[in-house]
Design a protein around this motif. Structure first.
Motif, PDB file in Angstrom:
ATOM      1  N   HIS A  94      -9.004  -1.976   1.118  1.00 30.00           N
ATOM      2  CA  HIS A  94      -7.836  -2.825   0.639  1.00 30.00           C
ATOM      3  C   HIS A  94      -7.046  -3.471   1.911  1.00 30.00           C
ATOM      4  CE1 HIS A  94      -8.994  -0.353  -2.839  1.00 30.00           C
ATOM      5  NE2 HIS A  94      -8.388   0.581  -2.470  1.00 30.00           N
ATOM      6  N   ALA A  95      -7.707  -4.199   2.653  1.00 29.36           N
ATOM      7  CA  ALA A  95      -7.140  -4.874   3.744  1.00 29.36           C
ATOM      8  C   ALA A  95      -6.000  -6.166   3.073  1.00 29.36           C
ATOM      9  CB  ALA A  95      -8.277  -5.560   4.550  1.00 29.36           C
ATOM     10  N   LEU A  96      -6.657  -6.479   1.884  1.00 28.19           N
ATOM     11  CA  LEU A  96      -6.082  -7.716   1.355  1.00 28.19           C
ATOM     12  C   LEU A  96      -4.578  -7.290   0.823  1.00 28.19           C
ATOM     13  CD1 LEU A  96      -8.737  -9.934  -0.055  1.00 28.19           C
ATOM     14  CD2 LEU A  96      -7.558 -10.282   2.045  1.00 28.19           C
ATOM     15  N   HIS A  97      -4.394  -5.845   0.474  1.00 29.60           N
ATOM     16  CA  HIS A  97      -3.057  -5.324  -0.173  1.00 29.60           C
ATOM     17  C   HIS A  97      -2.173  -5.023   1.195  1.00 29.60           C
ATOM     18  CE1 HIS A  97      -4.586  -4.527  -4.111  1.00 29.60           C
ATOM     19  NE2 HIS A  97      -5.763  -4.797  -3.578  1.00 29.60           N
ATOM     20  N   SER A  98      -2.570  -5.031   2.269  1.00 30.28           N
ATOM     21  CA  SER A  98      -1.542  -4.752   3.367  1.00 30.28           C
ATOM     22  C   SER A  98      -0.329  -5.689   3.211  1.00 30.28           C
ATOM     23  CB  SER A  98      -2.317  -4.424   4.457  1.00 30.28           C
ATOM     24  OG  SER A  98      -2.945  -3.265   4.501  1.00 30.28           O
ATOM     25  N   PRO A  99      -0.893  -7.140   3.336  1.00 30.07           N
ATOM     26  CA  PRO A  99       0.144  -8.105   3.284  1.00 30.07           C
ATOM     27  C   PRO A  99       1.035  -8.091   2.050  1.00 30.07           C
ATOM     28  CG  PRO A  99      -1.725  -8.931   4.258  1.00 30.07           C
ATOM     29  CD  PRO A  99      -2.419  -7.655   3.672  1.00 30.07           C
ATOM     30  N   PHE A 100       0.372  -7.954   0.857  1.00 32.43           N
ATOM     31  CA  PHE A 100       1.047  -7.911  -0.271  1.00 32.43           C
ATOM     32  C   PHE A 100       2.196  -6.935  -0.163  1.00 32.43           C
ATOM     33  CE2 PHE A 100       1.168  -5.889  -4.679  1.00 32.43           C
ATOM     34  CZ  PHE A 100       1.875  -7.039  -5.075  1.00 32.43           C
ATOM     35  N   LYS A 118     -13.909  -7.128   3.665  1.00 27.84           N
ATOM     36  CA  LYS A 118     -15.024  -6.425   4.233  1.00 27.84           C
ATOM     37  C   LYS A 118     -14.741  -6.543   5.929  1.00 27.84           C
ATOM     38  CE  LYS A 118     -18.454  -6.129   0.926  1.00 27.84           C
ATOM     39  NZ  LYS A 118     -19.771  -6.518   0.720  1.00 27.84           N
ATOM     40  N   ILE A 119     -14.525  -7.754   6.331  1.00 34.96           N
ATOM     41  CA  ILE A 119     -14.241  -8.102   7.645  1.00 34.96           C
ATOM     42  C   ILE A 119     -12.720  -7.323   8.093  1.00 34.96           C
ATOM     43  CG2 ILE A 119     -13.607  -9.930   9.489  1.00 34.96           C
ATOM     44  CD1 ILE A 119     -15.695 -11.822   7.848  1.00 34.96           C
ATOM     45  N   LEU A 120     -11.755  -7.517   7.530  1.00 36.27           N
ATOM     46  CA  LEU A 120     -10.614  -7.085   7.770  1.00 36.27           C
ATOM     47  C   LEU A 120     -10.321  -5.351   7.574  1.00 36.27           C
ATOM     48  CD1 LEU A 120      -8.561  -9.849   6.445  1.00 36.27           C
ATOM     49  CD2 LEU A 120      -8.951  -9.236   8.766  1.00 36.27           C
ATOM     50  N   ASN A 121     -11.062  -4.779   6.645  1.00 33.50           N
ATOM     51  CA  ASN A 121     -10.798  -3.514   6.499  1.00 33.50           C
ATOM     52  C   ASN A 121     -10.635  -2.476   7.736  1.00 33.50           C
ATOM     53  OD1 ASN A 121     -10.395  -3.346   3.682  1.00 33.50           O
ATOM     54  ND2 ASN A 121     -12.423  -3.199   3.087  1.00 33.50           N
ATOM     55  N   PRO A 122     -11.782  -2.789   8.406  1.00 32.72           N
ATOM     56  CA  PRO A 122     -11.580  -1.906   9.813  1.00 32.72           C
ATOM     57  C   PRO A 122     -10.287  -2.264  10.561  1.00 32.72           C
ATOM     58  CG  PRO A 122     -13.777  -2.730   9.764  1.00 32.72           C
ATOM     59  CD  PRO A 122     -12.936  -3.389   8.707  1.00 32.72           C
ATOM     60  N   MET A 125      -7.300  -3.879   9.481  1.00 32.53           N
ATOM     61  CA  MET A 125      -5.815  -3.609   8.769  1.00 32.53           C
ATOM     62  C   MET A 125      -6.010  -2.989   7.122  1.00 32.53           C
ATOM     63  SD  MET A 125      -5.195  -7.538   8.152  1.00 32.53           S
ATOM     64  CE  MET A 125      -3.895  -7.568   6.837  1.00 32.53           C
ATOM     65  N   GLY A 126      -7.157  -2.349   6.992  1.00 34.64           N
ATOM     66  CA  GLY A 126      -7.241  -1.550   5.692  1.00 34.64           C
ATOM     67  C   GLY A 126      -5.972  -0.817   5.327  1.00 34.64           C
ATOM     68  N   LYS A 127      -5.540  -0.874   4.231  1.00 31.73           N
ATOM     69  CA  LYS A 127      -4.346  -0.050   3.764  1.00 31.73           C
ATOM     70  C   LYS A 127      -4.623   1.354   3.483  1.00 31.73           C
ATOM     71  CE  LYS A 127      -0.026  -0.390   1.121  1.00 31.73           C
ATOM     72  NZ  LYS A 127       0.096   0.966   1.236  1.00 31.73           N
ATOM     73  N   SER A 128      -5.873   1.747   3.044  1.00 31.19           N
ATOM     74  CA  SER A 128      -6.147   3.047   2.878  1.00 31.19           C
ATOM     75  C   SER A 128      -7.314   3.558   3.902  1.00 31.19           C
ATOM     76  CB  SER A 128      -6.677   3.227   1.382  1.00 31.19           C
ATOM     77  OG  SER A 128      -5.879   3.014   0.481  1.00 31.19           O
ATOM     78  N   LEU A 129      -6.962   4.899   4.311  1.00 30.96           N
ATOM     79  CA  LEU A 129      -7.925   5.406   5.050  1.00 30.96           C
ATOM     80  C   LEU A 129      -8.809   6.493   4.114  1.00 30.96           C
ATOM     81  CD1 LEU A 129      -9.251   6.819   7.501  1.00 30.96           C
ATOM     82  CD2 LEU A 129      -7.250   8.240   7.722  1.00 30.96           C
ATOM     83  N   VAL A 130      -9.964   6.384   4.047  1.00 25.61           N
ATOM     84  CA  VAL A 130     -10.745   7.102   3.035  1.00 25.61           C
ATOM     85  C   VAL A 130     -11.908   8.010   4.025  1.00 25.61           C
ATOM     86  CG1 VAL A 130     -12.422   6.758   1.362  1.00 25.61           C
ATOM     87  CG2 VAL A 130     -10.878   4.896   1.767  1.00 25.61           C
ATOM     88  N   HIS A 148       0.156 -11.789  -5.736  1.00 25.60           N
ATOM     89  CA  HIS A 148      -0.610 -11.002  -6.929  1.00 25.60           C
ATOM     90  C   HIS A 148      -1.763 -11.706  -7.717  1.00 25.60           C
ATOM     91  CE1 HIS A 148      -0.170  -8.775 -10.805  1.00 25.60           C
ATOM     92  NE2 HIS A 148      -0.461  -7.704  -9.727  1.00 25.60           N
ATOM     93  N   ARG A 149      -1.337 -12.729  -8.162  1.00 24.74           N
ATOM     94  CA  ARG A 149      -2.264 -13.695  -8.975  1.00 24.74           C
ATOM     95  C   ARG A 149      -3.749 -13.599  -8.043  1.00 24.74           C
ATOM     96  NH1 ARG A 149       2.057 -17.014 -10.402  1.00 24.74           N
ATOM     97  NH2 ARG A 149       1.610 -18.291  -8.762  1.00 24.74           N
ATOM     98  N   MET A 150      -3.570 -13.814  -7.100  1.00 26.32           N
ATOM     99  CA  MET A 150      -4.789 -13.781  -5.961  1.00 26.32           C
ATOM    100  C   MET A 150      -5.512 -12.399  -6.066  1.00 26.32           C
ATOM    101  SD  MET A 150      -6.187 -12.609  -2.962  1.00 26.32           S
ATOM    102  CE  MET A 150      -4.795 -12.512  -1.980  1.00 26.32           C
TER     103      MET A 150
END
Length: 249
Positions: free
Chosen positions: A171-177, A217-221, A223-228, A198-200
């Protein structure tokens, strides 16, 4: 929006799977749809459980309507016998619970030897920015009460008898949100920038376009918001059997 990757957390027909702290049911419903398994979601919040039950209705299959169950329960004292489950998911839960060690002990108790565990928590550095931008973010009732160090949490889980085998970020795209929501906390419901973002995210979730999926996928390592993190209860031999689709010992 799934945080768990089922390629790293394979399910087998006949599994009993617990979604611990299931919220509105996103993982429990998807588990039910993955394989012919018994999927049980538990949460302390009765309103979320009702929402989960409503969301599940369109997905229930006529030949197995009772294999998706939602139940109210306290994660620090689960109403299940020892070794009740083959797989357990605990996604974005531990950061809300004061005695999270009690939750880890309960997970170890109700998971079968050789069973798989998937745990996710907010990644430390994106979470620290949220706390820095807004006190309300982490002071709201039911909000996050701690920021985990991933290595420390991994070691604490291993101390409960688990073998760690994989990690990734999501969820890297959720960090800036969430940074935007925290920055404009008092006006987040009306802020045009937050509404557009949010619409995006909804578009990305529903349409899965190549551009945003690849970007995440590129940004997850980074700035991904969640560690799994993924674990097996017991030995590496048990892990090999599980991931090869064999029965757990």
């Amino acid at each position: 929006m799934l945080t768990i990757n089922f390629r790293d957390f394979p399910l087998s027909a006949g599994d009993r799977v617990l979604d611990l702290g299931c919220g509105e049911g996103r993982h429990a419903i998807n588990v039910y749809l993955q394989e012919r398994v018994l999927s049980i979601g538990v949460d302390l919040n009765l309103r979320d459980l009702r929402t989960a039950q409503a969301r599940a209705q369109p997905f229930l299959q006529a030949d197995r309507p009772h294999q998706l169950i939602f139940k109210q329960a306290d994660a620090t004292g689960l109403p299940f016998a020892d070794g009740s489950f083959d797989k357990i998911i605990c996604s974005e839960v531990l950061e809300h619970i004061a005695d999270y060690h009690a939750v880890l002990r309960e997970v170890a108790r109700v998971l079968k030897p050789g069973g798989l565990l998937a745990i996710t928590v907010p990644r430390a550095w994106p979470e620290k920015i949220c706390w820095w931008l807004s006190d309300e973010y982490h002071q709201v009732e039911g909000g996050h009460i701690r920021i985990f160090n991933g290595h420390h949490l991994r070691d604490e889980i291993k101390q409960q008898g688990f073998h760690y085998y994989r990690r990734h970020w999501a969820h890297a795209l959720h960090s800036p949100f969430w940074w935007l929501k925290c920055l404009f906390w008092k006006t987040q419901d009306t802020n045009p920038l937050i509404k557009t973002y949010h619409r995006m995210l909804v578009w990305d979730l529903m349409e899965k376009p190549w551009l945003t999926q690849t970007l995440e996928k590129i940004l997850n390592p980074i700035m991904g918001k969640s560690l799994v993190m993924y674990f097996t209860k017991g030995t590496t031999t048990a892990l090999r059997k599980n991931t090869q689709g064999e029965d757990s010992p």
